[in-house]
Design an enzyme around this catalytic site. Structure first.
Site, mmCIF file in Angstrom:
data_model
loop_
_atom_site.group_PDB
_atom_site.id
_atom_site.type_symbol
_atom_site.label_atom_id
_atom_site.label_comp_id
_atom_site.label_asym_id
_atom_site.label_seq_id
_atom_site.Cartn_x
_atom_site.Cartn_y
_atom_site.Cartn_z
ATOM 1 N N GLU A 188 0.814 -1.219 0.000
ATOM 2 C CA GLU A 188 0.000 0.000 0.000
ATOM 3 C C GLU A 188 0.852 1.275 0.000
ATOM 4 O OE1 GLU A 188 -2.766 -0.374 3.261
ATOM 5 O OE2 GLU A 188 -3.739 -2.121 2.380
ATOM 6 N N GLU A 191 -4.792 -9.106 0.212
ATOM 7 C CA GLU A 191 -5.420 -8.965 1.536
ATOM 8 C C GLU A 191 -6.915 -8.795 1.333
ATOM 9 O OE1 GLU A 191 -4.031 -5.889 4.277
ATOM 10 O OE2 GLU A 191 -1.961 -6.270 3.686
HETATM 11 C C1 BG6 Z 1 -4.375 -3.262 5.740
HETATM 12 C C2 BG6 Z 1 -2.906 -3.247 6.129
HETATM 13 O O1 BG6 Z 1 -4.681 -2.187 4.943
HETATM 14 O O2 BG6 Z 1 -5.269 -3.228 6.823
HETATM 15 C C3 BG6 Z 1 -2.633 -4.139 7.335
HETATM 16 O O3 BG6 Z 1 -2.090 -3.646 5.048
HETATM 17 C C4 BG6 Z 1 -3.652 -3.874 8.433
HETATM 18 O O4 BG6 Z 1 -1.313 -3.918 7.750
HETATM 19 C C5 BG6 Z 1 -5.040 -4.160 7.871
HETATM 20 O O5 BG6 Z 1 -3.436 -4.613 9.588
HETATM 21 C C6 BG6 Z 1 -6.161 -4.050 8.904
HETATM 22 O O6 BG6 Z 1 -6.128 -2.826 9.569
HETATM 23 P P1 BG6 Z 1 -6.808 -2.617 10.995
HETATM 24 O O7 BG6 Z 1 -6.390 -1.276 11.443
HETATM 25 O O8 BG6 Z 1 -8.269 -2.740 10.814
HETATM 26 O O9 BG6 Z 1 -6.291 -3.706 11.867
#
Ligand code: BG6
Length: 460
Positions: free
Chosen positions: A166, A364
């Site tokens: 990202e 992801e």
């Molecule tokens: C993603 C990131 O965008 O979101 C991760 O690449 C992150 O590193 C994930 O953990 C979830 O984010 P959060 O703040 O909801 O735990």
């Protein structure tokens, strides 16, 4: 079987060094901005949990990789911690880090798990941040050297490399929206950081090609599909601008080799254009990736601005659009974001039509839930909502693939509940639950469902 995926499809999960390893400064690791910020600005982190308490991968990695194998992963992404490998940011390599990453990679390969290795997941070494981080062109050089070191050390076995996770986030969250250290609020500085990250990406790809290693290199992007409230030209303009600033800026540079003309025009009009040299433009134009990772969590719904932005205020993309709260939208209330499975299909179509149908994978996707202990029955988190979430997204992915999208895999965020940037352990995302008191990691119902999916190459 209704939703069948290719036998070669990559199934697994993603994580990152800072979020999983635990700090372990004792083994020669240097501090990074998260080690520092989670201590110095501790109030910004949910329940004050610092990087010291992250998911203990550094000590548990053999057992963790065994747990990945136990639910049949054939691939797993993590990142290398720059400040663990090169504690001063440049120069001497930490031998303990080399041993750790070597053993991690070898263990994964021995268990049939393809390592997908990312070089940078938001975690700038503190010494380099003190020199200005990616605002300073010297840090591009330092990153290039770090990337080359990684390729030389591990490139004989790692076949899938990613330069950044990202790339927009360190710029946007760190230099405009006050979410990540150094908590600067200044659009032009954010734009400079983003431009330099793109250059650093290009330099790493160039180094990788020069080494003539047998593997692929790409980048992980968070492409948030934009949806206008209506077809009214004012709403369409809002959507166009949101897409231009947050998606096309990076996507076009990485995938088309040039920044969008319109972005340049707007930034000149508002006197926000960062320094871009001719050599930068040539480097961006000459850089091609092999594989694109897409992180998808939510859609971005926008509408025309209702108020004129404060002319004395801080310039930002939000000068051109307002968030649209769509009636009836389905929310993940833990994270405060909308769940919209069709977004994954729309991204796939966009890659297919606008970006040459490049090979890509879902790097992801996931659902973070607060208070997940409420779903524990007989020692296991009964996360049926996560299974539903997976099915809904995978159905749309399947449809896109049936229509010709070159999607090669699907990685869930994440393998075991992990620490995150601000939310710390508030929202749990893992296929395994992490008990913060005991460090115990136990599989959730979704982990078992995922195992079956992988073994059967699909689901009904
Ligand atoms: C993603 C990131 O965008 O979101 C991760 O690449 C992150 O590193 C994930 O953990 C979830 O984010 P959060 O703040 O909801 O735990």
């Amino acid at each position: 079987m209704a939703f069948k995926f290719p036998k070669t499809f990559f199934w697994g999960a993603a994580s990152s060094a800072t979020q999983a390893e635990g700090r372990q400064l004792g083994d020669g690791k240097g501090e990074n901005i998260w080690d520092y910020a989670s201590k110095e600005f501790n109030y910004r982190f949910y329940e004050g949990v610092t990087t010291e308490q992250t998911s203990l991968f550094y000590q548990d990695y053999h057992a963790d990789i065994e747990k990945m194998q136990a639910i049949s992963f054939n691939s797993f992404r993590t990142s290398i911690s720059w400040s663990r490998l090169i504690p001063e940011g440049t120069g001497a390599v930490n031998p303990k880090a080399v041993t750790f990453y070597n053993e991690m990679i070898d263990d994964m390969l021995a268990r049939g798990i393809e390592p997908f290795i990312n070089l940078y997941h938001f975690d700038m070494p503190l010494v380099l941040q003190e020199k200005g981080g990616f605002e300073n062109r010297e840090v591009i050089e330092a990153y290039k050297e770090y990337a080359k070191t990684c390729f030389e050390l591990f490139g004989d076995r790692v076949k899938y490399w990613f330069t950044f996770n990202e790339p927009m986030i360190p710029a946007e969250a760190g230099y405009l929206h006050d979410r990540h250290y150094p908590y600067v609020v200044d659009f032009k500085r954010a734009a400079t950081v983003l431009h330099h990250i793109i250059l650093a990406h290009c330099e790493a790809v160039k180094s990788y090609r020069e080494l003539e290693l047998e593997g692929k290199i790409g980048i992980i992007m968070d492409v948030i599909p934009v949806y206008p409230r209506s077809q009214n030209p004012a709403d369409l303009y809002a959507a166009e601008m949101a897409d231009l600033f947050y998606t096309k800026s990076v996507n076009d540079a990485i995938l088309k080799g040039k920044y969008p003309e319109k972005l340049k025009e707007v930034l000149i009009e508002y006197d926000q254009l960062p320094e871009v040299k001719n050599a930068d433009i040539a480097l961006i134009a000459a850089t091609k990736i092999d594989l694109l990772g897409i992180n998808y969590y939510r859609p971005r719904r926008v509408k025309a601005k209702e108020c004129v932005p404060n002319p004395q205020g801080v310039f930002s993309p939000e000068w051109f659009f307002d968030e649209y709260i769509m009636p009836g939208r389905r929310m993940n209330t833990s994270r405060g974001i909308e769940i919209y499975p069709k977004g994954i299909y729309d991204i796939a179509k966009k890659i297919q039509t606008e970006y040459n149908n490049i090979d890509w994978f879902v790097s992801e996707n996931g659902i973070g839930i607060e208070g997940e202990e409420a779903f524990i029955e007989n020692g296991m988190v009964q996360d049926d909502y996560r299974i539903e979430f997976l099915k809904e997204h995978l159905r749309y992915l399947h449809q896109a693939m049936a229509e010709g999208s070159n999607c090669l895999g699907y990685h869930m965020w994440t393998f075991v509940d992990c620490w995150s940037w601000g939310n710390a352990y508030k929202n749990r995302y893992g296929f395994y639950r992490m008990d913060l008191k005991t460090g115990e990691k136990t599989v959730k119902k979704s982990g078992l469902w995922f195992k079956e999916l992988i073994e059967q190459h699909g689901f009904d």
